[in-house]
Design an enzyme around this catalytic site. Structure first.
Site, PDB file in Angstrom:
ATOM      1  N   LYS A 227       0.765  -1.309   0.029  1.00 55.97           N
ATOM      2  CA  LYS A 227       0.099  -0.098   0.042  1.00 55.97           C
ATOM      3  C   LYS A 227       0.917   1.313  -0.128  1.00 55.97           C
ATOM      4  O   LYS A 227       0.838   2.092  -0.812  1.00 55.97           O
ATOM      5  CB  LYS A 227      -0.848  -0.119   1.221  1.00 55.97           C
ATOM      6  CG  LYS A 227      -1.798   1.184   1.181  1.00 55.97           C
ATOM      7  CD  LYS A 227      -2.772   0.937   2.320  1.00 55.97           C
ATOM      8  CE  LYS A 227      -2.296   0.450   3.703  1.00 55.97           C
ATOM      9  NZ  LYS A 227      -3.222   0.385   4.638  1.00 55.97           N
TER      10      LYS A 227
ATOM     11  N   ASP B 143      -6.424   1.397   0.613  1.00 54.30           N
ATOM     12  CA  ASP B 143      -6.482   1.769   1.913  1.00 54.30           C
ATOM     13  C   ASP B 143      -8.169   1.464   2.486  1.00 54.30           C
ATOM     14  O   ASP B 143      -8.720   0.569   1.712  1.00 54.30           O
ATOM     15  CB  ASP B 143      -6.161   3.161   2.368  1.00 54.30           C
ATOM     16  CG  ASP B 143      -7.289   4.053   1.631  1.00 54.30           C
ATOM     17  OD1 ASP B 143      -8.173   3.872   0.911  1.00 54.30           O
ATOM     18  OD2 ASP B 143      -7.198   5.440   1.860  1.00 54.30           O
TER      19      ASP B 143
END
Length: 300
Positions: free
Chosen positions: A155, A173
């Site tokens: 991420k 996210d």
């Protein structure tokens, strides 16, 4: 006659019922084919592009190192809190070489407002030392290198690659994952599986901006606890319409940031941003102001 009068007296008085204003119930749909879902998903992306032509990363940064550090700090707090903290941080430790030799307690004190400051300090010290020792003090531009750094997962790596190096990536996210499921793009919960599923729907050239648009929409309209369905421009394309407030007036009151007439997350927003810059003052508990957990980082 007496019995009749008793019955009339006991009869309940009918009350006028005011029906809430809601979107008419849709007729049951046939199961959506994969092709139809892909077409709908890409239309949602086009609609979001029109709604947020100014979508951008909401962390202030000047170079790849600053973005990497800010993204690590953004775990479990807001981008605003990070943006209020990093000016002092980068003034004292502008390079990986500087941060690698920081006194841990001094580093912790600076980043304390972002929460989880001890774990984050360990990550910052570790990744800074790794950049100094293994990458000549430069942030690498490859995912396989970035994920070897302490505190950096896919991420965080995709945030850095997409916004500092122009390498397309999907940033999953909490906002992106929630909306991907609400939009019916995937039922997966694991971020890497969500990333893989969404990557098959959209062309690679769209991945970075798609991430910004979806996260923008999640923060401003499609909230976790009470989405503003009645004020959502893409409601006709959303199979989850009705999970939140459907009354238009009530829904408009749920809008956040520039859509709600409030400051954004950045102290230095980019040109073309229609909202107000955030206040520079830091202080208070991590996550105050906007909802905690708004950021995109990871704590190892």
């Amino acid at each position: 006659m007496a019995e009749s009068k008793v019955r009339k007296a006991a009869a309940p008085v009918a009350k006028k019922v005011t029906k809430p204003v809601t979107k008419p119930a849709a007729k049951p749909r046939k199961p959506e084919s994969h092709l139809a879902m892909v077409r709908r998903a890409r239309k949602i992306n086009r609609e979001l592009a029109e709604l947020y032509p100014y979508a951008h990363p909401e962390l202030d940064f000047e170079n790849p190192f600053e973005l990497l550090v800010a993204t690590v700090l953004s775990a479990q707090t807001t981008d605003l809190r990070v943006n209020q903290t990093t000016p002092a941080l980068f003034a004292k430790y502008p390079t990986p070489e500087d941060m690698a030799v920081a006194v841990p307690e001094e580093l912790e004190e600076i980043i304390r407002p972002t929460g989880f400051f001890r774990a984050k300090a360990r990550s910052l010290l570790g990744l800074s030392a790794a950049l100094r020792d293994r990458f000549d003090g430069e942030v690498p531009g490859r995912l396989e290198d970035l994920v070897t750094l302490p505190g950096v997962g896919r991420k965080t790596a995709n945030v850095v690659l997409g916004n500092a190096f122009g390498v397309p990536g999907i940033t999953v996210d909490t906002h992106f994952g929630r909306l991907a499921r609400r939009f019916g793009w995937t039922a997966e919960e694991d971020p890497e599986k969500v990333e893989a599923a969404v990557a098959e729907i959209f062309p690679k050239s769209e991945w970075t901006m798609l991430s910004h648009r979806v996260v923008f929409h999640g923060r401003r309209v499609c909230h976790s606890r009470k989405p503003a369905c009645g004020a959502c421009p893409i409601a006709p394309l959303c199979p989850s319409y009705g999970e939140g407030e459907t009354d238009p007036e009530k829904a408009r009151k749920l809008l956040k940031y520039e859509l709600g007439g409030q400051p954004g997350q950045r102290l230095r927003p980019p040109a073309g941003y229609p909202g107000q810059a955030a206040a520079p003052g830091a202080g208070g508990a991590a996550g105050s102001g906007a909802a905690a957990g708004d950021g995109q980082g990871e704590v190892a």
